[in-house]
Design a protein around this motif. Structure first.
Motif, PDB file in Angstrom:
ATOM      1  N   UNK A   1      -0.226  -6.105   2.248  1.00  0.00           N
ATOM      2  CA  UNK A   1      -0.348  -4.661   2.390  1.00  0.00           C
ATOM      3  C   UNK A   1      -1.700  -4.192   1.856  1.00  0.00           C
ATOM      4  N   UNK A   2      -2.145  -3.046   2.353  1.00  0.00           N
ATOM      5  CA  UNK A   2      -3.420  -2.534   1.855  1.00  0.00           C
ATOM      6  C   UNK A   2      -3.235  -2.049   0.426  1.00  0.00           C
ATOM      7  N   UNK A   3      -4.301  -2.048  -0.335  1.00  0.00           N
ATOM      8  CA  UNK A   3      -4.207  -1.838  -1.776  1.00  0.00           C
ATOM      9  C   UNK A   3      -3.678  -0.489  -2.225  1.00  0.00           C
ATOM     10  N   UNK A   4      -3.921   0.563  -1.477  1.00  0.00           N
ATOM     11  CA  UNK A   4      -3.585   1.891  -1.997  1.00  0.00           C
ATOM     12  C   UNK A   4      -2.111   2.193  -1.881  1.00  0.00           C
TER      13      UNK A   4
ATOM     14  N   UNK B   1       0.886   1.376  -7.345  1.00  0.00           N
ATOM     15  CA  UNK B   1       1.484   1.188  -6.022  1.00  0.00           C
ATOM     16  C   UNK B   1       1.726  -0.283  -5.734  1.00  0.00           C
ATOM     17  N   UNK B   2       0.792  -1.109  -6.171  1.00  0.00           N
ATOM     18  CA  UNK B   2       0.952  -2.540  -5.927  1.00  0.00           C
ATOM     19  C   UNK B   2       2.218  -3.055  -6.609  1.00  0.00           C
TER      20      UNK B   2
ATOM     21  N   UNK C   1       5.170  -1.893  -4.673  1.00  0.00           N
ATOM     22  CA  UNK C   1       5.299  -2.637  -3.419  1.00  0.00           C
ATOM     23  C   UNK C   1       5.893  -4.017  -3.652  1.00  0.00           C
TER      24      UNK C   1
ATOM     25  N   UNK D   1       7.553   7.209  -0.450  1.00  0.00           N
ATOM     26  CA  UNK D   1       6.147   6.911  -0.668  1.00  0.00           C
ATOM     27  C   UNK D   1       5.308   8.155  -0.410  1.00  0.00           C
TER      28      UNK D   1
ATOM     29  N   UNK E   1       4.198  -0.475   5.794  1.00  0.00           N
ATOM     30  CA  UNK E   1       5.041  -0.740   4.624  1.00  0.00           C
ATOM     31  C   UNK E   1       6.448  -0.175   4.788  1.00  0.00           C
TER      32      UNK E   1
END
Lengths: 330, 267, 228
Positions: B264-267, A64-65, A68, A103, B96
């Motif tokens: 952003x948060x990690x998940x 996901x990172x 993103x 997502x 996000x």
């Protein structure tokens, strides 16, 4: 130059320590201590326009990172990303005009609006030309079988219907690339297949680049030609799906539960299977699919010890990645 | 501003859902209006019993009261979501989605999630202002009416700017509830009374640091024709629009700065 | 709020039989009682109905009411000790407060506060039950707020009310939460009148408890039929 170029990409997160004790809580108002966690660790790859790439790895691997960062939500700590010559993070608006995202279970739809109104809204957000919009809506509604629920407010739709609508919405403006993060999670087999076929068709007809993360090996099998696998932020594999399967085709697992939980010792001689893991009376056996079958494994094992249950263990990606990672460490 | 029509589209959508939940909308408007009306009534009676408060008559104080709650209602309509839910959205990762749109994140958030829950508050506040002006026989001319409208808009913008500034810690994964309770809910209550009843320190604080005094006190001096300038120059009563614009620009810049530091948060 | 009263009492000694130092005492002590009787229970309950978690709690072998009330007492106690009390002490030093007329008055005050708190929690729970039916937490909290402001006298004591509103407030239970205990403290009542107040409080407590049981019974039946 490829459509996506990722070079030595690194992302560190700051994890703020939870203060313990009254004094530390008071202190944390002014100074917060943190440690860094590396989510993506020097990853490099490139993807051509029109490719369909499965991006896989166990939970917390950094999938996901990466997505993103590719979609411009996050700024890389180190390394470069170029998507069609743009740096996504710096040129966020332009980048997002040319991409679509889905997502997982996070819906982009408007809860109280019928799906068709959301389509109309996205037409305005992405400034899609009228005739292209109509053409696309028609095409997607047909392919995803959405006619029956087009007029219903989103809140009345099932999970699968919402997912279909979300995917259609992400593709309305004919993006060059679409990022699909777990597009089939939680859906039943019929819904999954609808979505898989749809993604394939869109890729073939519109030459849309697709990057897909998933836990479902079937998604990859049906949709993707290429696979990138990561774990602990590092790239473990990058190549075609057929090569990947060839190197792992042999390994399968069967679970067998014995009547008593005494230790099971493999009898003398060579067998096409071995003990993988023990959990009380339950054992996992790894076997070579080319040489034997689960039934034969169970038969051979049950000769020495009575068994009460056996089952097929799905070779999911989690397992393959784990065994691959363990293999690497040896 | 080429996107203006698009952002207006989001308003239309919100209004559509209001139409759908008409009953709930009416109920919430009425109960909110009731709770303000109760507060208004009690304060009015209190001051009436005593005749004046620091040289201000009951109806004059009630104009301050109305300006304060009307500004809050306007600000809340546009920025309530940002100030209250931004930290949730950042935490659960739904923020996000905002960043994957080819839109200005600030405008997108404030328009997509604009609140229809302040209609009752705004209506009752407007009623309180007009009722107080009429019952106090305040002479109104065109200039004063125009300035009253400008004041409401500036007041909304000033209150909104403070809401925006208080939302920024959310980008750094900090709780902003405590900050908001102190700097927003508690301190704002001061300016429903003439600030001259408080000590000089509070007066200066409410004028220079958190300029809530420009939401109610200073413009009311002009509208009510009062000369209770205290330690401030008399032209402060015309300053509200300028304060509003400057403060909003600062708030917007600060918010954008906060966004640039968003992780952003990690998940 | 103290500045507000000071501004109001400019050039005045007694207004409706109350002076400034009594008013300051009233404001300080009533906000102390207020921070104790604060309750979000109505809001919490309505939210639980909406997201369905109420079912999980109803099957627990605990009284639903006491589960929430005890949680709130705990957090109120914490809040009062950490935030309100230090502020109060500072205020006491700055402004000073009136001492009750005698030890008996003080004891009566404490008894009255205690009964008032019971009433406050029962009232809040009753509002919460309405939230069950309405399924919308927002109105309930605003409505509770309006009732408390208007009829409890927590901000402006009933002495300053016009007759028509005072007679409405007198007929309702809200005034017993802060206003009446404070009136006892400030010596506005004779001993007999104070005992009368406490007696009426006890009657109200019983009446409210009965209303609560009745409504709660209805809710439980409602939930059983609707399946949560």
């Amino acid at each position: 130059m490829a459509y996506i170029e990722v070079n030595d990409l690194v992302k560190d997160y700051k994890i703020y320590d939870k203060p313990k004790g009254f004094f530390n809580v008071a202190k944390s108002i002014f100074v917060r201590t943190y440690h860094t966690k590396r989510a993506v660790d020097h990853i490099t790859f490139s993807i051509e326009q029109g490719e369909v790439v499965g991006y896989i790895g166990p939970n917390g691997a950094g999938k996901s990172t990466t997505i993103k960062m590719l979609s411009g939500i996050l700024m890389p700590t180190e390394g470069q990303i170029s998507v069609n010559g743009r740096e996504p993070w710096k040129d966020r608006k332009q980048n997002s005009l040319h991409m679509g995202v889905v997502f997982g279970q996070r819906s982009q739809l408007f809860w109280d609006l019928p799906v068709e109104d959301t389509f109309d809204l996205f037409r305005k957000i992405y400034k899609v030309e009228e005739h292209k919009f109509k053409q696309n809506v028609e095409f997607y509604v047909e392919l995803l079988d959405m006619k029956e629920f087009l007029h219903q407010p989103v809140r009345q739709l099932s999970l699968g219907q919402k997912m279909r609508a979300n995917i259609a919405v992400a593709l309305l403006h004919d993006p060059d690339i679409v990022y699909l993060d777990e597009p089939t999670i939680g859906l039943d087999v019929v819904a999954k297949n609808k979505i898989r076929n749809f993604i394939r068709t869109v890729n073939e007809e519109k030459h849309t680049t697709v990057i897909l993360t998933t836990h479902d090996m079937d998604d990859i099998e049906i949709i993707c030609k290429r696979l990138i696998m990561i774990d602990h932020g590092k790239k473990l594999y990058d190549g075609t799906l057929s090569d990947f399967k060839r190197s792992y085709k042999g390994e399968s697992v069967v679970s067998i539960e014995f009547e008593s939980d005494e230790e099971y010792v493999m009898p003398e001689g060579t067998y096409p299977f071995s003990i993988l893991k023990r959990d009380g009376a339950k054992y996992l056996f790894r076997y070579d699919r080319d040489k034997t079958t689960p039934a034969e494994v169970a038969y051979l094992v049950s000769k020495n010890r009575p068994i009460v249950d056996m089952g097929m263990q799905e070779t999911d990606i989690e397992y393959i990645v784990r065994s691959m990672y363990e293999g690497k460490a040896e | 501003m080429e996107y203006l029509s698009l952002y207006l589209e989001f308003y239309k959508i919100r209004l559509k859902s209001v139409a759908e939940y008409r009953g709930a909308f009416i109920m919430i408007s009425i109960t909110k209006a009731l709770s303000y009306a109760a507060d208004f009534l009690v304060t009015w009676m209190m001051i009436s019993t005593f005749q004046t408060m620091g040289g201000w008559k009951a109806h004059e104080v009630m104009v301050l009261f109305g300006l304060n709650s009307a500004s809050y209602a306007l600000a809340g309509t546009f920025f309530y979501h940002i100030t209250t839910y931004l930290s949730n959205q950042v935490k659960d990762g739904t923020f996000d989605e905002v960043l994957t749109k080819p839109l200005n994140p600030f405008l997108y958030l404030s328009t997509r999630y604009f609140s229809t829950g302040y209609f009752g508050t705004f209506s009752i506040s407007l009623f309180i202002i007009i009722f107080s002006l009429i019952s106090g026989h305040v002479a109104m001319d065109f200039g004063k009416i125009a300035y009253l409208i400008v004041t409401l808009l500036s007041g909304g913008l000033i209150t909104g700017s403070i809401m925006i500034i208080l939302s920024v810690p959310a980008f750094w994964m900090l709780e902003n509830n405590g900050l908001r309770a102190i700097f927003f809910n508690n301190i704002r209550d001061f300016v429903q009374y003439p600030i001259t009843i408080f000590g000089k320190v509070i007066q200066i604080f409410m004028t220079v640091v958190l300029p809530y005094a420009f939401v109610t006190f200073f413009p009311a001096l002009f509208i009510l024709g009062k000369q209770d300038y205290s330690i401030f120059p008399s032209w402060f009563m015309y300053l509200s629009p300028a304060v509003a614009i400057v403060l909003f620009v600062i708030a917007y810049r600060f918010w954008m700065y906060g966004l640039s530091r968003y992780e952003s948060s990690g998940s | 709020m103290i500045s507000v009263w000071q501004a109001l009492y400019q050039n005045k000694e007694f207004v409706n039989g109350v002076n400034l130092s009594q008013m300051i005492t009233y404001t300080l002590l009533s906000s102390l009682i207020g921070s104790f009787s604060r309750s979000m229970i109505a809001y919490t309950m309505a939210n639980q109905v909406r997201d369905g978690t109420v079912g999980n709690e109803l099957v627990k072998p605990l009284s639903y009411k006491w589960l929430h009330v005890s949680q709130e007492i705990g957090s109120n106690l914490f809040f009062t000790l950490i935030i309100t009390l230090p502020v109060m002490i500072l205020m006491f030093i700055l402004y000073g407060i009136d001492i009750p007329t005698g030890p008996l008055e003080f004891i009566l005050f404490l008894v009255s506060v205690f009964l008032g708190l019971i009433m406050a929690w029962t009232l809040n729970f009753i509002f919460g039950i309405f939230a069950f039916w309405l399924k919308t937490p927002e109105y309930v909290s605003f409505f509770t707020f309006a009732c408390m402001t208007l009829f409890a006298g927590s901000i402006v004591p009933l002495w300053f009310y016009p007759d028509w509103l005072r007679s409405i407030a007198t007929a309702l239970p809200f005034r017993f939460v802060t206003f009446e205990p404070m009136a006892i403290y400030l010596g506005q009542y004779s001993l007999t009148e104070s005992f009368q107040i406490i007696f009426i409080q006890i009657v109200w407590c019983i009446a409210l408890y009965a209303v609560e049981k009745l409504l709660w019974h209805g809710v439980q039946r409602h939930l059983v039929i609707q399946g949560g």
